[in-house]
Write a protein that holds these residues in place. Structure first.
Motif, PDB file in Angstrom:
ATOM      1  N   ASP A  41       0.745  -1.340  -0.013  1.00  0.00           N
ATOM      2  CA  ASP A  41       0.091   0.119   0.150  1.00  0.00           C
ATOM      3  C   ASP A  41       0.900   1.320   0.036  1.00  0.00           C
ATOM      4  O   ASP A  41       1.940   1.107   0.383  1.00  0.00           O
ATOM      5  N   TRP A  42       0.100   2.500  -0.388  1.00  0.00           N
ATOM      6  CA  TRP A  42       0.850   3.714  -0.285  1.00  0.00           C
ATOM      7  C   TRP A  42       0.236   4.611   0.832  1.00  0.00           C
ATOM      8  O   TRP A  42      -0.877   4.765   0.651  1.00  0.00           O
ATOM      9  N   LEU A  43       0.952   5.322   1.767  1.00  0.00           N
ATOM     10  CA  LEU A  43       0.371   5.942   2.769  1.00  0.00           C
ATOM     11  C   LEU A  43       0.655   7.489   2.483  1.00  0.00           C
ATOM     12  O   LEU A  43       1.834   7.736   2.058  1.00  0.00           O
ATOM     13  N   LEU A  44       0.130   8.152   2.783  1.00  0.00           N
ATOM     14  CA  LEU A  44       0.174   9.777   2.622  1.00  0.00           C
ATOM     15  C   LEU A  44       0.470  10.347   3.997  1.00  0.00           C
ATOM     16  O   LEU A  44      -0.332  10.096   5.099  1.00  0.00           O
ATOM     17  N   ASN A  45       1.461  11.319   4.082  1.00  0.00           N
ATOM     18  CA  ASN A  45       1.637  12.178   5.213  1.00  0.00           C
ATOM     19  C   ASN A  45       1.839  13.432   4.308  1.00  0.00           C
ATOM     20  O   ASN A  45       2.531  13.712   3.558  1.00  0.00           O
ATOM     21  N   ALA A  46       1.056  14.348   5.120  1.00  0.00           N
ATOM     22  CA  ALA A  46       0.944  15.570   4.446  1.00  0.00           C
ATOM     23  C   ALA A  46       0.961  16.685   5.669  1.00  0.00           C
ATOM     24  O   ALA A  46       0.175  16.627   6.783  1.00  0.00           O
ATOM     25  N   THR A  47       1.022  17.927   5.276  1.00  0.00           N
ATOM     26  CA  THR A  47       0.960  19.078   6.137  1.00  0.00           C
ATOM     27  C   THR A  47       0.141  20.206   5.217  1.00  0.00           C
ATOM     28  O   THR A  47       0.822  20.663   4.450  1.00  0.00           O
ATOM     29  N   PHE A  48      -0.859  20.856   6.170  1.00  0.00           N
ATOM     30  CA  PHE A  48      -1.458  21.994   5.190  1.00  0.00           C
ATOM     31  C   PHE A  48      -1.315  23.028   6.383  1.00  0.00           C
ATOM     32  O   PHE A  48      -1.531  22.857   7.442  1.00  0.00           O
ATOM     33  N   GLN A  49      -1.157  24.297   5.559  1.00  0.00           N
ATOM     34  CA  GLN A  49      -1.275  25.388   6.469  1.00  0.00           C
ATOM     35  C   GLN A  49      -2.712  26.170   6.390  1.00  0.00           C
ATOM     36  O   GLN A  49      -2.932  26.340   5.297  1.00  0.00           O
ATOM     37  N   ILE A  50      -3.471  26.085   7.443  1.00  0.00           N
ATOM     38  CA  ILE A  50      -4.980  26.683   7.187  1.00  0.00           C
ATOM     39  C   ILE A  50      -5.181  28.006   7.960  1.00  0.00           C
ATOM     40  O   ILE A  50      -4.515  27.997   9.321  1.00  0.00           O
ATOM     41  N   GLU A  51      -5.366  28.933   7.452  1.00  0.00           N
ATOM     42  CA  GLU A  51      -5.664  30.275   8.082  1.00  0.00           C
ATOM     43  C   GLU A  51      -7.472  30.650   7.692  1.00  0.00           C
ATOM     44  O   GLU A  51      -7.733  30.628   6.670  1.00  0.00           O
ATOM     45  N   LEU A  52      -8.134  30.734   8.958  1.00  0.00           N
ATOM     46  CA  LEU A  52      -9.455  30.994   8.745  1.00  0.00           C
ATOM     47  C   LEU A  52      -9.517  32.867   8.777  1.00  0.00           C
ATOM     48  O   LEU A  52      -8.603  33.596   9.456  1.00  0.00           O
ATOM     49  N   SER A  53     -10.682  33.236   8.441  1.00  0.00           N
ATOM     50  CA  SER A  53     -11.086  34.758   8.140  1.00  0.00           C
ATOM     51  C   SER A  53     -11.417  34.867   9.903  1.00  0.00           C
ATOM     52  O   SER A  53     -11.838  34.015  10.633  1.00  0.00           O
ATOM     53  N   PRO A  54     -11.468  36.195  10.305  1.00  0.00           N
ATOM     54  CA  PRO A  54     -11.985  36.241  11.627  1.00  0.00           C
ATOM     55  C   PRO A  54     -13.463  35.856  11.870  1.00  0.00           C
ATOM     56  O   PRO A  54     -13.831  35.689  12.798  1.00  0.00           O
ATOM     57  N   GLY A  55     -14.451  36.184  10.604  1.00  0.00           N
ATOM     58  CA  GLY A  55     -15.506  35.644  10.901  1.00  0.00           C
ATOM     59  C   GLY A  55     -15.815  34.142  10.981  1.00  0.00           C
ATOM     60  O   GLY A  55     -16.823  33.762  11.619  1.00  0.00           O
ATOM     61  N   LEU A  56     -15.035  33.418  10.285  1.00  0.00           N
ATOM     62  CA  LEU A  56     -15.169  31.712  10.472  1.00  0.00           C
ATOM     63  C   LEU A  56     -14.547  31.500  11.902  1.00  0.00           C
ATOM     64  O   LEU A  56     -15.175  30.536  12.637  1.00  0.00           O
ATOM     65  N   GLU A  57     -13.557  32.118  12.414  1.00  0.00           N
ATOM     66  CA  GLU A  57     -13.123  31.845  13.825  1.00  0.00           C
ATOM     67  C   GLU A  57     -14.126  32.406  14.775  1.00  0.00           C
ATOM     68  O   GLU A  57     -14.418  31.512  15.840  1.00  0.00           O
ATOM     69  N   ASP A  58     -14.739  33.452  14.481  1.00  0.00           N
ATOM     70  CA  ASP A  58     -16.008  33.705  15.289  1.00  0.00           C
ATOM     71  C   ASP A  58     -17.163  32.807  15.434  1.00  0.00           C
ATOM     72  O   ASP A  58     -17.473  32.359  16.485  1.00  0.00           O
ATOM     73  N   ALA A  59     -17.164  32.236  14.308  1.00  0.00           N
ATOM     74  CA  ALA A  59     -18.516  31.308  14.033  1.00  0.00           C
ATOM     75  C   ALA A  59     -18.302  29.875  14.917  1.00  0.00           C
ATOM     76  O   ALA A  59     -19.152  29.324  15.427  1.00  0.00           O
ATOM     77  N   VAL A  60     -17.055  29.578  14.762  1.00  0.00           N
ATOM     78  CA  VAL A  60     -16.272  28.320  15.455  1.00  0.00           C
ATOM     79  C   VAL A  60     -16.630  28.429  17.016  1.00  0.00           C
ATOM     80  O   VAL A  60     -17.128  27.603  17.725  1.00  0.00           O
ATOM     81  N   GLN A  61     -16.104  29.758  17.341  1.00  0.00           N
ATOM     82  CA  GLN A  61     -16.350  30.133  18.891  1.00  0.00           C
ATOM     83  C   GLN A  61     -17.779  30.194  19.454  1.00  0.00           C
ATOM     84  O   GLN A  61     -18.150  29.790  20.590  1.00  0.00           O
ATOM     85  N   LYS A  62     -18.646  30.163  18.563  1.00  0.00           N
ATOM     86  CA  LYS A  62     -20.118  30.479  18.856  1.00  0.00           C
ATOM     87  C   LYS A  62     -20.640  29.134  18.545  1.00  0.00           C
ATOM     88  O   LYS A  62     -21.986  29.218  18.738  1.00  0.00           O
ATOM     89  N   GLY A  63     -19.846  27.995  18.394  1.00  0.00           N
ATOM     90  CA  GLY A  63     -20.596  26.754  18.151  1.00  0.00           C
ATOM     91  C   GLY A  63     -20.852  26.161  16.873  1.00  0.00           C
ATOM     92  O   GLY A  63     -21.407  25.130  16.820  1.00  0.00           O
ATOM     93  N   VAL A  64     -20.465  26.888  15.827  1.00  0.00           N
ATOM     94  CA  VAL A  64     -20.542  26.367  14.427  1.00  0.00           C
ATOM     95  C   VAL A  64     -19.297  25.402  14.245  1.00  0.00           C
ATOM     96  O   VAL A  64     -18.381  25.498  14.504  1.00  0.00           O
ATOM     97  N   VAL A  65     -19.699  23.946  13.829  1.00  0.00           N
ATOM     98  CA  VAL A  65     -18.896  22.941  13.666  1.00  0.00           C
ATOM     99  C   VAL A  65     -18.207  23.012  12.153  1.00  0.00           C
ATOM    100  O   VAL A  65     -19.379  23.057  11.288  1.00  0.00           O
ATOM    101  N   LEU A  66     -17.290  22.980  11.957  1.00  0.00           N
ATOM    102  CA  LEU A  66     -16.420  23.069  10.578  1.00  0.00           C
ATOM    103  C   LEU A  66     -15.983  21.652  10.138  1.00  0.00           C
ATOM    104  O   LEU A  66     -15.146  21.183  11.077  1.00  0.00           O
ATOM    105  N   TYR A  67     -16.243  21.424   8.999  1.00  0.00           N
ATOM    106  CA  TYR A  67     -15.683  20.077   8.527  1.00  0.00           C
ATOM    107  C   TYR A  67     -14.838  20.404   7.257  1.00  0.00           C
ATOM    108  O   TYR A  67     -15.013  21.029   6.553  1.00  0.00           O
ATOM    109  N   PHE A  68     -13.631  19.944   7.468  1.00  0.00           N
ATOM    110  CA  PHE A  68     -12.790  19.912   6.458  1.00  0.00           C
ATOM    111  C   PHE A  68     -12.476  18.792   5.530  1.00  0.00           C
ATOM    112  O   PHE A  68     -12.337  17.613   6.236  1.00  0.00           O
ATOM    113  N   GLN A  69     -12.609  18.700   4.328  1.00  0.00           N
ATOM    114  CA  GLN A  69     -12.460  17.520   3.581  1.00  0.00           C
ATOM    115  C   GLN A  69     -10.995  17.255   2.732  1.00  0.00           C
ATOM    116  O   GLN A  69     -10.609  18.255   2.190  1.00  0.00           O
TER     117      GLN A  69
END
Length: 193
Positions: A41-69
């Protein structure tokens, strides 16, 4: 051309450059990846740099669940028909905030992690290790393939009112570009970038 028109065009170009600079500061970028052969088999190891806008960060703090695919696919070009999809694998990572413990919670494929800050949480979301993306039996070792990798915020998993907001707001459309690279099954046991 009059001096006023030249000044107006110059100001428009300056405004566009400022806007494009601020828009590119947020989003997802692929920092590194590695495909490693383990047994068949082939296994993937990866690193992503994720930066959210202030609006998205605020939404997470207020209970919105984010799903990254995260998506990985492997295709083989054919001259007589459409490209053959040899492998298509997807993985979801869930990011939520727990106000009682004041911690962020990350969950993906049975793995859970807690973080105290949003930057620690996003670092955990962007770290992928040992993800089985290719079954060796799917490959023809005499053929060349193209592998593709990307990560995005899955807007379809947001609550309906936020989905409507996401259509009208570019800050909610967070995605990396597709990274495409040649893949030869007979190459060494490690492919890095």
């Amino acid at each position: 051309m009059s001096q006023r028109i030249k000044q107006f065009i110059f100001l428009c170009l300056m405004a566009l450059s400022v806007f494009s600079t601020s828009a590119s500061a947020e989003g997802i970028k692929i920092k590194s990846f590695e495909l490693e052969r383990v047994d068949n088999d082939w296994l993937l190891n990866a690193t992503f740099q994720i930066e959210l806008s202030p609006g998205l960060e605020d939404a997470v703090q207020k209970g919105v669940v984010l799903y990254f695919q995260t998506e990985f696919d492997l295709t083989r070009s054919r001259w007589y028909w459409f490209d053959e999809k040899s492998a298509l694998t997807q993985r979801q990572t869930r990011l939520s905030y727990q106000p009682l413990t004041q911690q962020y919670r990350i969950a993906s494929e049975g793995f859970t992690f807690s973080a105290k800050t949003i930057s620690e949480a996003l670092q955990a979301v962007g770290s992928i290790g040992g993800w089985r993306v290719i079954d060796g039996s799917q490959l023809d070792t005499s053929k060349a393939y193209t592998a593709s990798l990307r990560m995005n915020l899955d807007l379809s998993k947001l609550p309906k009112p936020f989905q409507v907001n996401a259509l009208n707001n570019r800050d909610w459309n967070v995605s990396s570009d597709w990274l495409r690279f040649p893949f030869l099954p007979t190459s060494s046991n490690l492919i890095k970038r």
